[in-house]
Design a protein around this motif. Structure first.
Motif, mmCIF file in Angstrom:
data_model
loop_
_atom_site.group_PDB
_atom_site.id
_atom_site.type_symbol
_atom_site.label_atom_id
_atom_site.label_comp_id
_atom_site.label_asym_id
_atom_site.label_seq_id
_atom_site.Cartn_x
_atom_site.Cartn_y
_atom_site.Cartn_z
ATOM 1 N N ALA A 131 -6.362 1.627 21.101
ATOM 2 C CA ALA A 131 -4.637 1.730 20.456
ATOM 3 C C ALA A 131 -4.649 3.114 19.376
ATOM 4 N N LYS A 132 -5.073 3.041 19.289
ATOM 5 C CA LYS A 132 -5.084 4.487 18.106
ATOM 6 C C LYS A 132 -5.388 5.485 19.516
ATOM 7 N N GLU A 133 -5.619 5.405 20.286
ATOM 8 C CA GLU A 133 -6.180 6.683 21.534
ATOM 9 C C GLU A 133 -4.524 6.478 22.164
ATOM 10 N N GLU A 134 -4.825 5.202 22.118
ATOM 11 C CA GLU A 134 -2.977 5.470 23.252
ATOM 12 C C GLU A 134 -1.173 5.356 22.708
ATOM 13 N N PHE A 135 -1.757 5.132 21.475
ATOM 14 C CA PHE A 135 -0.448 4.947 20.302
ATOM 15 C C PHE A 135 -0.140 6.255 19.705
ATOM 16 N N ARG A 136 -1.356 6.968 20.251
ATOM 17 C CA ARG A 136 -1.395 8.864 18.976
ATOM 18 C C ARG A 136 -0.569 9.608 17.949
ATOM 19 N N LEU A 150 -11.628 -3.739 15.519
ATOM 20 C CA LEU A 150 -12.602 -2.630 15.301
ATOM 21 C C LEU A 150 -12.408 -1.833 16.671
ATOM 22 N N ASN A 151 -12.921 -2.721 17.441
ATOM 23 C CA ASN A 151 -12.400 -1.930 19.220
ATOM 24 C C ASN A 151 -11.167 -1.704 19.743
ATOM 25 N N TYR A 169 -0.374 -3.202 20.373
ATOM 26 C CA TYR A 169 -1.989 -3.409 20.896
ATOM 27 C C TYR A 169 -1.761 -4.714 22.283
ATOM 28 N N LEU A 170 -1.916 -5.494 21.184
ATOM 29 C CA LEU A 170 -1.730 -6.746 21.100
ATOM 30 C C LEU A 170 -0.532 -7.739 22.279
ATOM 31 N N ILE A 171 0.429 -6.493 21.179
ATOM 32 C CA ILE A 171 2.008 -6.575 22.036
ATOM 33 C C ILE A 171 1.590 -6.681 23.809
ATOM 34 N N ALA A 172 1.379 -5.227 23.701
ATOM 35 C CA ALA A 172 1.415 -4.111 25.077
ATOM 36 C C ALA A 172 0.636 -4.402 25.663
ATOM 37 N N HIS A 173 -0.550 -5.382 25.538
ATOM 38 C CA HIS A 173 -1.644 -6.247 26.475
ATOM 39 C C HIS A 173 -1.664 -7.427 26.292
ATOM 40 N N PRO A 174 -0.818 -8.501 27.159
ATOM 41 C CA PRO A 174 -1.226 -9.949 27.265
ATOM 42 C C PRO A 174 -2.858 -10.103 26.896
ATOM 43 N N LEU A 175 -2.855 -9.923 28.301
ATOM 44 C CA LEU A 175 -4.930 -10.209 28.077
ATOM 45 C C LEU A 175 -5.715 -10.347 27.288
ATOM 46 N N ILE A 176 -5.568 -9.375 26.426
ATOM 47 C CA ILE A 176 -6.467 -9.150 25.072
ATOM 48 C C ILE A 176 -5.661 -9.462 24.308
ATOM 49 N N ALA A 177 -4.616 -9.872 23.916
ATOM 50 C CA ALA A 177 -4.087 -11.489 22.942
ATOM 51 C C ALA A 177 -4.480 -12.299 23.476
ATOM 52 N N ASP A 178 -4.515 -12.868 24.375
ATOM 53 C CA ASP A 178 -5.186 -13.980 24.778
ATOM 54 C C ASP A 178 -6.928 -14.413 24.244
ATOM 55 N N ARG A 202 0.961 -1.986 -0.077
ATOM 56 C CA ARG A 202 -0.111 -0.038 -0.150
ATOM 57 C C ARG A 202 1.165 1.101 0.208
ATOM 58 N N TYR A 203 0.283 2.285 0.004
ATOM 59 C CA TYR A 203 0.944 3.750 -0.079
ATOM 60 C C TYR A 203 1.005 3.587 1.258
ATOM 61 N N THR A 204 1.845 4.723 1.725
ATOM 62 C CA THR A 204 2.774 4.868 3.492
ATOM 63 C C THR A 204 1.471 5.355 3.583
ATOM 64 N N GLY A 205 0.948 5.240 5.006
ATOM 65 C CA GLY A 205 -0.709 5.150 5.561
ATOM 66 C C GLY A 205 -0.561 5.290 7.222
ATOM 67 N N ASP A 206 -1.357 5.782 7.988
ATOM 68 C CA ASP A 206 -1.346 5.374 9.041
ATOM 69 C C ASP A 206 -2.456 4.110 9.561
ATOM 70 N N TRP A 207 -2.179 2.842 9.374
ATOM 71 C CA TRP A 207 -2.542 1.704 8.911
ATOM 72 C C TRP A 207 -3.162 0.654 10.308
ATOM 73 N N ASP A 208 -4.432 0.357 10.892
ATOM 74 C CA ASP A 208 -5.156 0.196 11.840
ATOM 75 C C ASP A 208 -3.810 -1.217 12.114
ATOM 76 N N GLU A 209 -3.327 -2.087 11.010
ATOM 77 C CA GLU A 209 -3.118 -3.478 11.652
ATOM 78 C C GLU A 209 -1.742 -3.201 11.773
ATOM 79 N N LEU A 210 -0.575 -1.954 11.993
ATOM 80 C CA LEU A 210 -0.309 -1.471 13.194
ATOM 81 C C LEU A 210 0.262 -1.445 14.548
ATOM 82 N N TYR A 211 -0.760 -0.243 14.449
ATOM 83 C CA TYR A 211 -1.586 -0.149 15.413
ATOM 84 C C TYR A 211 -2.068 -1.612 16.399
#
Length: 199
Positions: A182-187, A176-177, A138-147, A125-134
């Motif tokens: 994640a976008k709020e946390e990693f603004r 999406l949720n 977020y899953l790395i930072a929040h293991p319980l959410i990842a589980d 894709r063209y460079t962008g603020d892509w959701d997949e990165l966030y």
């Protein structure tokens, strides 16, 4: 004579390539690095703005499909035709294409006999603020959410083992949720600014 993938119906492809979930493999990171180096060595550096390992295989400990997902972000002046040709020579098959703006999906590891030992998806894709990165971060930072995400995928596997579209759609609300959180946390973490190899 065995059918080629291009000759198969969607139902036949889903039967040959079912949803498979496995415990995290510590080799996933190395598999990614191998393909990252190959891409960076064969694609004009001026065409690449970022490349990242995304998806569940990028999250240590997370149950995932044994597939390495790569997000390749390109400069707006990149020739899409030339890029496709270069990736084809590296063994990447174009699976899906959208234009204006371009979104290309390539794969490796899909054969008429089923999955190869290593399977990859490359998202261009063209460079962008892509959701997949966030979402990944977020899953790395929040293991319980990842589980929780891993448990959701196991539940969905029972219903949609041979229906990739339905499996993906059923995960969308969760993704999406938590991407919103994640976008709020990693603004603005991934707002395009500087060149970056990986993360």
């Amino acid at each position: 004579m065995k059918k080629q993938l291009s000759e198969m119906t969607l139902e036949e492809l889903w039967e040959l390539f079912p949803i498979i979930l496995k415990e995290h493999n510590t080799n996933y990171k190395d598999w990614y690095v191998i393909e990252e180096k190959s891409i960076l060595n064969h694609i004009n550096p001026a065409d690449i703005t970022r490349i990242n390992h995304i998806g569940s295989s990028a999250v240590a400990g997370l149950l995932s499909k044994p597939t390495i997902d790569i997000l390749l972000e390109i400069d707006g002046n990149c020739s899409i035709t030339q890029l496709i040709d270069h990736l084809n020579t590296l063994g990447w098959g174009l699976m899906r294409r959208e234009d204006d703006p371009p979104k290309l999906t390539f794969n490796k590891g899909y054969t008429p006999d089923g999955f190869a030992p290593k399977v990859y998806h490359l998202h261009v894709r063209y460079t962008g603020d892509w959701d997949e990165l966030y979402f990944r971060d977020y899953l790395i930072a929040h293991p319980l959410i990842a589980d929780e995400y891993g448990k959701l995928k196991l539940q969905l596997l029972k219903k949609y083992e041979h229906d990739r579209d339905a499996y993906t759609a059923a995960k969308s609300e969760f993704i999406l949720n938590h991407t919103k959180a994640a976008k709020e946390e990693f603004r603005n973490k991934y707002k395009p600014s500087t060149f970056s190899y990986g993360n």
